[in-house]
Write an enzyme that holds these catalytic residues in place. Structure first.
Site, PDB file in Angstrom:
ATOM      1  N   ASN A  46       0.810  -1.218   0.000  1.00  0.00           N
ATOM      2  CA  ASN A  46       0.000   0.000   0.000  1.00  0.00           C
ATOM      3  C   ASN A  46       0.837   1.258   0.000  1.00  0.00           C
ATOM      4  OD1 ASN A  46       0.222  -1.361   2.741  1.00  0.00           O
ATOM      5  ND2 ASN A  46      -0.136   0.756   3.359  1.00  0.00           N
ATOM      6  N   ARG A  69      -2.477  -4.670   4.849  1.00  0.00           N
ATOM      7  CA  ARG A  69      -3.166  -5.192   6.047  1.00  0.00           C
ATOM      8  C   ARG A  69      -4.428  -4.400   6.345  1.00  0.00           C
ATOM      9  NH1 ARG A  69       0.884  -3.944  11.091  1.00  0.00           N
ATOM     10  NH2 ARG A  69       1.667  -1.954  10.320  1.00  0.00           N
ATOM     11  N   ASP A  94      -2.568  -9.566   6.272  1.00  0.00           N
ATOM     12  CA  ASP A  94      -1.673  -9.255   7.386  1.00  0.00           C
ATOM     13  C   ASP A  94      -0.774 -10.475   7.553  1.00  0.00           C
ATOM     14  OD1 ASP A  94      -0.453  -9.063   9.893  1.00  0.00           O
ATOM     15  OD2 ASP A  94      -2.131  -7.952  10.765  1.00  0.00           O
ATOM     16  N   VAL A  95       0.525 -10.286   7.341  1.00  0.00           N
ATOM     17  CA  VAL A  95       1.433 -11.440   7.296  1.00  0.00           C
ATOM     18  C   VAL A  95       1.628 -12.091   8.662  1.00  0.00           C
ATOM     19  CG1 VAL A  95       2.646 -10.586   5.249  1.00  0.00           C
ATOM     20  CG2 VAL A  95       3.559 -10.048   7.529  1.00  0.00           C
ATOM     21  N   ASN A 121       7.662  -8.028   1.018  1.00  0.00           N
ATOM     22  CA  ASN A 121       8.159  -6.686   1.275  1.00  0.00           C
ATOM     23  C   ASN A 121       7.740  -6.150   2.644  1.00  0.00           C
ATOM     24  OD1 ASN A 121       8.798  -3.690   0.432  1.00  0.00           O
ATOM     25  ND2 ASN A 121       6.641  -3.726   1.035  1.00  0.00           N
ATOM     26  N   TYR A 233      16.144  -5.144  14.395  1.00  0.00           N
ATOM     27  CA  TYR A 233      15.908  -5.140  12.950  1.00  0.00           C
ATOM     28  C   TYR A 233      16.999  -5.959  12.231  1.00  0.00           C
ATOM     29  CZ  TYR A 233      15.111  -3.066   8.307  1.00  0.00           C
ATOM     30  OH  TYR A 233      14.859  -2.864   6.965  1.00  0.00           O
ATOM     31  N   VAL A 270      16.356   4.173   2.091  1.00  0.00           N
ATOM     32  CA  VAL A 270      15.318   4.673   1.194  1.00  0.00           C
ATOM     33  C   VAL A 270      14.428   5.744   1.832  1.00  0.00           C
ATOM     34  CG1 VAL A 270      13.569   3.913  -0.466  1.00  0.00           C
ATOM     35  CG2 VAL A 270      15.275   2.273   0.355  1.00  0.00           C
TER      36      VAL A 270
HETATM   37  P1  NDP Z   1       7.159   1.468   4.927  1.00  0.00           P
HETATM   38  O1  NDP Z   1       7.095   1.632   6.401  1.00  0.00           O
HETATM   39  O2  NDP Z   1       6.879   2.609   4.046  1.00  0.00           O
HETATM   40  O3  NDP Z   1       6.214   0.256   4.470  1.00  0.00           O
HETATM   41  C1  NDP Z   1       6.135  -0.927   5.185  1.00  0.00           C
HETATM   42  C2  NDP Z   1       4.971  -1.715   4.655  1.00  0.00           C
HETATM   43  O4  NDP Z   1       4.891  -2.958   5.381  1.00  0.00           O
HETATM   44  C3  NDP Z   1       3.620  -1.008   4.853  1.00  0.00           C
HETATM   45  O5  NDP Z   1       2.803  -1.274   3.754  1.00  0.00           O
HETATM   46  C4  NDP Z   1       3.072  -1.684   6.097  1.00  0.00           C
HETATM   47  O6  NDP Z   1       1.668  -1.661   6.214  1.00  0.00           O
HETATM   48  C5  NDP Z   1       3.535  -3.108   5.807  1.00  0.00           C
HETATM   49  N1  NDP Z   1       3.394  -3.975   6.980  1.00  0.00           N
HETATM   50  C6  NDP Z   1       3.931  -3.852   8.222  1.00  0.00           C
HETATM   51  N2  NDP Z   1       3.515  -4.853   9.011  1.00  0.00           N
HETATM   52  C7  NDP Z   1       2.709  -5.647   8.245  1.00  0.00           C
HETATM   53  C8  NDP Z   1       1.977  -6.834   8.479  1.00  0.00           C
HETATM   54  N3  NDP Z   1       1.961  -7.440   9.679  1.00  0.00           N
HETATM   55  N4  NDP Z   1       1.279  -7.379   7.449  1.00  0.00           N
HETATM   56  C9  NDP Z   1       1.268  -6.799   6.236  1.00  0.00           C
HETATM   57  N5  NDP Z   1       1.916  -5.658   5.967  1.00  0.00           N
HETATM   58  C10 NDP Z   1       2.645  -5.097   6.960  1.00  0.00           C
HETATM   59  O7  NDP Z   1       8.620   0.885   4.701  1.00  0.00           O
HETATM   60  P2  NDP Z   1       9.528   0.652   3.401  1.00  0.00           P
HETATM   61  O8  NDP Z   1       8.740   0.745   2.160  1.00  0.00           O
HETATM   62  O9  NDP Z   1      10.744   1.454   3.557  1.00  0.00           O
HETATM   63  O10 NDP Z   1       9.958  -0.866   3.671  1.00  0.00           O
HETATM   64  C11 NDP Z   1       9.620  -1.941   2.832  1.00  0.00           C
HETATM   65  C12 NDP Z   1      10.614  -3.064   3.068  1.00  0.00           C
HETATM   66  O11 NDP Z   1      11.934  -2.622   2.759  1.00  0.00           O
HETATM   67  C13 NDP Z   1      10.670  -3.557   4.523  1.00  0.00           C
HETATM   68  O12 NDP Z   1      10.798  -4.956   4.539  1.00  0.00           O
HETATM   69  C14 NDP Z   1      11.951  -2.909   5.031  1.00  0.00           C
HETATM   70  O13 NDP Z   1      12.505  -3.608   6.117  1.00  0.00           O
HETATM   71  C15 NDP Z   1      12.819  -2.958   3.794  1.00  0.00           C
HETATM   72  N6  NDP Z   1      13.953  -2.023   3.818  1.00  0.00           N
HETATM   73  C16 NDP Z   1      13.717  -0.678   3.864  1.00  0.00           C
HETATM   74  C17 NDP Z   1      14.792   0.201   3.928  1.00  0.00           C
HETATM   75  C18 NDP Z   1      14.607   1.678   3.960  1.00  0.00           C
HETATM   76  O14 NDP Z   1      15.625   2.394   4.002  1.00  0.00           O
HETATM   77  N7  NDP Z   1      13.396   2.202   3.931  1.00  0.00           N
HETATM   78  C19 NDP Z   1      16.187  -0.310   3.939  1.00  0.00           C
HETATM   79  C20 NDP Z   1      16.301  -1.739   3.867  1.00  0.00           C
HETATM   80  C21 NDP Z   1      15.206  -2.555   3.809  1.00  0.00           C
HETATM   81  P3  NDP Z   1       0.886  -0.440   6.956  1.00  0.00           P
HETATM   82  O15 NDP Z   1       0.819   0.692   5.979  1.00  0.00           O
HETATM   83  O16 NDP Z   1      -0.421  -1.049   7.301  1.00  0.00           O
HETATM   84  O17 NDP Z   1       1.713  -0.081   8.167  1.00  0.00           O
END
Ligand code: NDP
Length: 314
Positions: A46, A69, A94-95, A121, A233, A270
């Site tokens: 999302n 979720r 929701d994972v 992701n 983390y 990011v």
């Molecule tokens: P965001 O916080 O923007 O997005 C995280 C996403 O994960 C959201 O859609 C969130 O949903 C969803 N989420 C969290 N918990 C659950 C759950 N239980 N079930 C389903 N969805 C869930 O983060 P990023 O886009 O930056 O991160 C995406 C991935 O990239 C992650 O795995 C992160 O660890 C990885 N990453 C990011 C980095 C960065 O610098 N940003 C660096 C390295 C890795 P909701 O909107 O409902 O909260």
């Protein structure tokens, strides 16, 4: 700006340009193994990197299942892509919720019969900058590691046989690198056990994360020899990286035509909500390596960790 800082900035800008360039290289017809019938599921799609991965995969002509979720947030995000003319469907997921995963699995079976690509992701991190609180360690490990594992276990039986092979991409982090120069687990024996494919097991990975979580509960984790930066983390992503290698090994004896390739990657630092938009790379560029891994033509790469810019790291 000092000479050193200026050089680092120049290097970073050059790398970003290279990513943008990579993204402009078109796939030739013979490389393009996918079509509109190819189904890609993206978790946590999302917003942030997940949304971008969904957008880019849909841009390549696949059918993308955008999962979120929160149902209404997912519908809104999907609408943006649907209005752009992309084949995007949407479903709640929701994972961490077994019921949500089961419902999703049933829905996929009924509506699509199966899937071809899974991008894990969804993730959380509650620290910023130099913070290193473990207040949410359980949730971080649960979401990043167990959530990823839940989805892999639920989706493998749905992965359709194909000549190109099905694919799993785990969005991970270089903070979880087992043998990185910095931020690694200090116990060399444990590192070796986790690295060696003969000793690596699901039980070992689970035991490693639960030892850490037990120490968090006992408040002894500080002296546990764990990674120093974003400890909870880093451990969660270390587990994802190790699990990627393990699953690749377990899947390696599948016959031709039923192959499943699994890899993980670090998108860089990011500009998303997770970093308080403090990163140095856009979600668009950060999605590139994940999309590339999902679409890999002609090659059987599996069990590897990649950095941004499509660089293999182990
Ligand atoms: P965001 O916080 O923007 O997005 C995280 C996403 O994960 C959201 O859609 C969130 O949903 C969803 N989420 C969290 N918990 C659950 C759950 N239980 N079930 C389903 N969805 C869930 O983060 P990023 O886009 O930056 O991160 C995406 C991935 O990239 C992650 O795995 C992160 O660890 C990885 N990453 C990011 C980095 C960065 O610098 N940003 C660096 C390295 C890795 P909701 O909107 O409902 O909260």
């Amino acid at each position: 700006m000092t000479g050193k800082k200026e050089k680092a900035k120049e290097k970073r800008e050059k790398r970003l340009q290279e990513i943008s360039l990579l993204r402009t290289i078109p796939y030739s017809d013979h490389q393009r193994w996918w079509s509109q019938e190819t189904i890609a599921v993206v978790t946590g799609a999302n917003r942030g990197i997940g949304f971008e991965i969904a957008r880019q995969l849909a841009g390549h002509g696949l059918t993308v299942i955008l999962t979120s979720r929160d149902t209404s947030v997912g519908i809104e995000a999907a609408k943006v892509l649907q209005e752009g003319g992309f084949n995007v469907d949407v479903h709640q997921l929701d994972v961490l919720d077994g019921e949500s995963i089961s419902e999703f699995t049933e829905w996929i079976k009924e509506k699509y019969g199966g899937i071809d690509i899974l991008v894990n992701n969804a993730g959380v991190n509650y620290n910023l900058g130099s913070d290193n609180s473990v207040q949410f360690a359980q949730q971080v490990v649960d979401t990043n590691y167990y959530g990823t594992k839940n989805m892999i276990k639920a989706m493998i039986p749905l992965m359709r046989p194909s000549a190109a092979g099905a694919r799993i991409v785990n969005v991970s982090s270089r903070l979880g690198k087992l043998n990185g120069r910095r931020n690694r687990i200090q116990d060399a024996n444990l590192r070796e056990e986790l690295f060696n494919l003969d000793t690596l097991s699901e039980e070992l990975i689970d035991r490693t994360v639960s030892t850490f979580l037990q120490q968090v509960e006992d408040d002894t984790w500080q002296s546990g020899g764990w990674p120093q930066t974003f400890t909870d983390y880093s451990i969660s992503k270390l587990a994802v990286n190790a699990y990627t290698r393990l699953v690749a090994k377990e899947l390696s004896d599948r016959p031709e035509g039923e192959k499943i390739y699994i890899n993980c990657y670090c998108p860089g630092w990011v500009k998303t909500a997770m970093t308080g938009w403090a990163g140095n790379i856009s979600a668009e560029d950060a999605a590139d390596t994940g999309v590339w891994l999902a679409l890999l033509p002609d090659v059987a790469i599996t069990g590897k960790f990649f950095a941004e810019r499509r660089e293999v790291n182990f």
